[in-house]
Design a protein around this motif. Structure first.
Motif, mmCIF file in Angstrom:
data_model
loop_
_atom_site.group_PDB
_atom_site.id
_atom_site.type_symbol
_atom_site.label_atom_id
_atom_site.label_comp_id
_atom_site.label_asym_id
_atom_site.label_seq_id
_atom_site.Cartn_x
_atom_site.Cartn_y
_atom_site.Cartn_z
ATOM 1 N N VAL A 18 0.737 -0.759 0.555
ATOM 2 C CA VAL A 18 -0.097 0.166 -0.159
ATOM 3 C C VAL A 18 0.802 1.405 0.039
ATOM 4 C CG1 VAL A 18 -1.997 1.529 1.356
ATOM 5 C CG2 VAL A 18 -1.767 -1.289 1.421
ATOM 6 N N LEU A 19 1.664 1.075 0.667
ATOM 7 C CA LEU A 19 2.690 2.492 0.791
ATOM 8 C C LEU A 19 3.824 2.452 -0.231
ATOM 9 C CD1 LEU A 19 3.836 1.824 3.864
ATOM 10 C CD2 LEU A 19 2.771 3.684 3.948
ATOM 11 N N HIS A 20 4.016 1.102 -0.831
ATOM 12 C CA HIS A 20 4.360 1.422 -2.725
ATOM 13 C C HIS A 20 3.094 2.150 -3.306
ATOM 14 C CE1 HIS A 20 7.505 1.262 -5.713
ATOM 15 N NE2 HIS A 20 6.596 -0.263 -6.366
ATOM 16 N N LYS A 21 2.166 1.870 -3.429
ATOM 17 C CA LYS A 21 1.065 2.042 -4.361
ATOM 18 C C LYS A 21 0.991 3.883 -4.164
ATOM 19 C CE LYS A 21 -2.150 1.033 -7.120
ATOM 20 N NZ LYS A 21 -2.317 0.775 -8.229
ATOM 21 N N LEU A 22 1.260 3.798 -2.934
ATOM 22 C CA LEU A 22 0.461 5.637 -2.666
ATOM 23 C C LEU A 22 1.478 6.157 -3.077
ATOM 24 C CD1 LEU A 22 -0.582 7.250 -0.579
ATOM 25 C CD2 LEU A 22 1.343 7.161 0.825
ATOM 26 N N GLU A 23 3.489 6.084 -2.697
ATOM 27 C CA GLU A 23 4.254 6.470 -3.253
ATOM 28 C C GLU A 23 4.247 7.145 -5.105
ATOM 29 O OE1 GLU A 23 6.653 8.449 -1.972
ATOM 30 O OE2 GLU A 23 5.910 7.994 -0.720
ATOM 31 N N ALA A 28 2.781 9.643 -9.995
ATOM 32 C CA ALA A 28 2.317 10.557 -11.447
ATOM 33 C C ALA A 28 0.851 11.080 -10.934
ATOM 34 C CB ALA A 28 1.084 9.066 -11.348
ATOM 35 N N ASN A 29 1.193 12.095 -9.816
ATOM 36 C CA ASN A 29 -0.231 13.084 -9.438
ATOM 37 C C ASN A 29 1.308 14.336 -9.411
ATOM 38 O OD1 ASN A 29 -2.248 14.807 -8.091
ATOM 39 N ND2 ASN A 29 -1.189 15.083 -6.471
ATOM 40 N N SER A 30 2.365 13.841 -8.862
ATOM 41 C CA SER A 30 2.396 14.881 -9.451
ATOM 42 C C SER A 30 3.364 15.703 -10.476
ATOM 43 C CB SER A 30 4.713 14.562 -8.425
ATOM 44 O OG SER A 30 5.330 15.317 -8.699
ATOM 45 N N LYS A 31 3.119 14.601 -11.642
ATOM 46 C CA LYS A 31 3.624 14.145 -13.727
ATOM 47 C C LYS A 31 2.167 14.885 -13.480
ATOM 48 C CE LYS A 31 4.353 11.635 -17.395
ATOM 49 N NZ LYS A 31 4.518 10.297 -17.659
ATOM 50 N N LEU A 32 1.597 14.208 -13.242
ATOM 51 C CA LEU A 32 -0.030 14.866 -13.929
ATOM 52 C C LEU A 32 -0.411 16.944 -13.754
ATOM 53 C CD1 LEU A 32 -2.763 12.217 -13.207
ATOM 54 C CD2 LEU A 32 -1.914 13.331 -15.617
ATOM 55 N N SER A 33 0.108 17.011 -12.025
ATOM 56 C CA SER A 33 0.075 18.506 -12.138
ATOM 57 C C SER A 33 0.564 19.824 -12.609
ATOM 58 C CB SER A 33 0.933 18.622 -10.104
ATOM 59 O OG SER A 33 -0.192 18.469 -10.066
ATOM 60 N N LYS A 34 1.687 19.111 -13.489
ATOM 61 C CA LYS A 34 3.136 20.078 -13.656
ATOM 62 C C LYS A 34 2.651 19.943 -15.692
ATOM 63 C CE LYS A 34 7.200 18.457 -11.653
ATOM 64 N NZ LYS A 34 8.671 17.357 -11.163
ATOM 65 N N GLU A 35 2.349 18.819 -15.824
ATOM 66 C CA GLU A 35 1.763 18.736 -17.376
ATOM 67 C C GLU A 35 -0.048 19.922 -17.401
ATOM 68 O OE1 GLU A 35 0.490 14.228 -17.979
ATOM 69 O OE2 GLU A 35 2.860 14.073 -18.458
ATOM 70 N N LEU A 36 -0.760 19.610 -16.482
ATOM 71 C CA LEU A 36 -1.722 21.218 -16.520
ATOM 72 C C LEU A 36 -1.242 22.354 -16.333
ATOM 73 C CD1 LEU A 36 -4.460 21.253 -15.653
ATOM 74 C CD2 LEU A 36 -4.530 20.878 -13.152
ATOM 75 N N GLU A 37 -0.145 22.225 -15.495
ATOM 76 C CA GLU A 37 0.839 23.768 -15.415
ATOM 77 C C GLU A 37 1.018 23.868 -16.800
ATOM 78 O OE1 GLU A 37 0.712 25.890 -13.243
ATOM 79 O OE2 GLU A 37 -0.600 25.102 -12.136
ATOM 80 N N ALA A 38 1.619 22.906 -17.692
ATOM 81 C CA ALA A 38 1.922 23.414 -18.911
ATOM 82 C C ALA A 38 1.119 23.000 -19.936
ATOM 83 C CB ALA A 38 3.291 21.904 -19.668
ATOM 84 N N SER A 39 -0.009 22.881 -19.786
ATOM 85 C CA SER A 39 -1.008 22.379 -20.538
ATOM 86 C C SER A 39 -1.917 24.163 -20.313
ATOM 87 C CB SER A 39 -2.156 22.025 -20.033
ATOM 88 O OG SER A 39 -1.544 20.559 -20.496
#
Length: 96
Positions: A18-23, A28-39
């Protein structure tokens, strides 16, 4: 006693997964946030570019009308009148 140890080991294993999945989800969330900002930035750039092209288009319409095109005479007259009023206002402000 072995049964409790097996349960504890199983829980530790599940918690580790579960902790590994959380990481992974955080990454993934961080990557998506960066993509959102770039968009968002790209959208802003496109809006600015669109506004520039609209200004150029309007200027071209006015220039065509001044050159003798009958398509946008009314708009051009209104634009010229608005510019004249603006100049008159500026002159009045300078006179005061």
């Amino acid at each position: 006693m072995s049964n409790i140890e097996d349960i504890v080991d199983s829980l530790e294993n599940k918690i580790s997964k579960v902790l590994h999945k959380l990481e992974l989800l955080k990454l993934a969330n961080s990557k998506l946030s960066k993509e959102l900002e770039a968009s968002k930035q790209e959208i802003q750039n496109q809006k600015k570019l669109n506004a520039q092209w609209e200004e150029k288009y309007e200027a071209l319409k006015v220039a065509n009308t001044i050159l003798g095109s009958d398509d946008n005479k009314r708009e051009t007259k209104l634009k010229i009148n608005a510019l004249i009023r603006e100049i008159d206002y500026c002159i009045a402000q300078l006179s005061d």
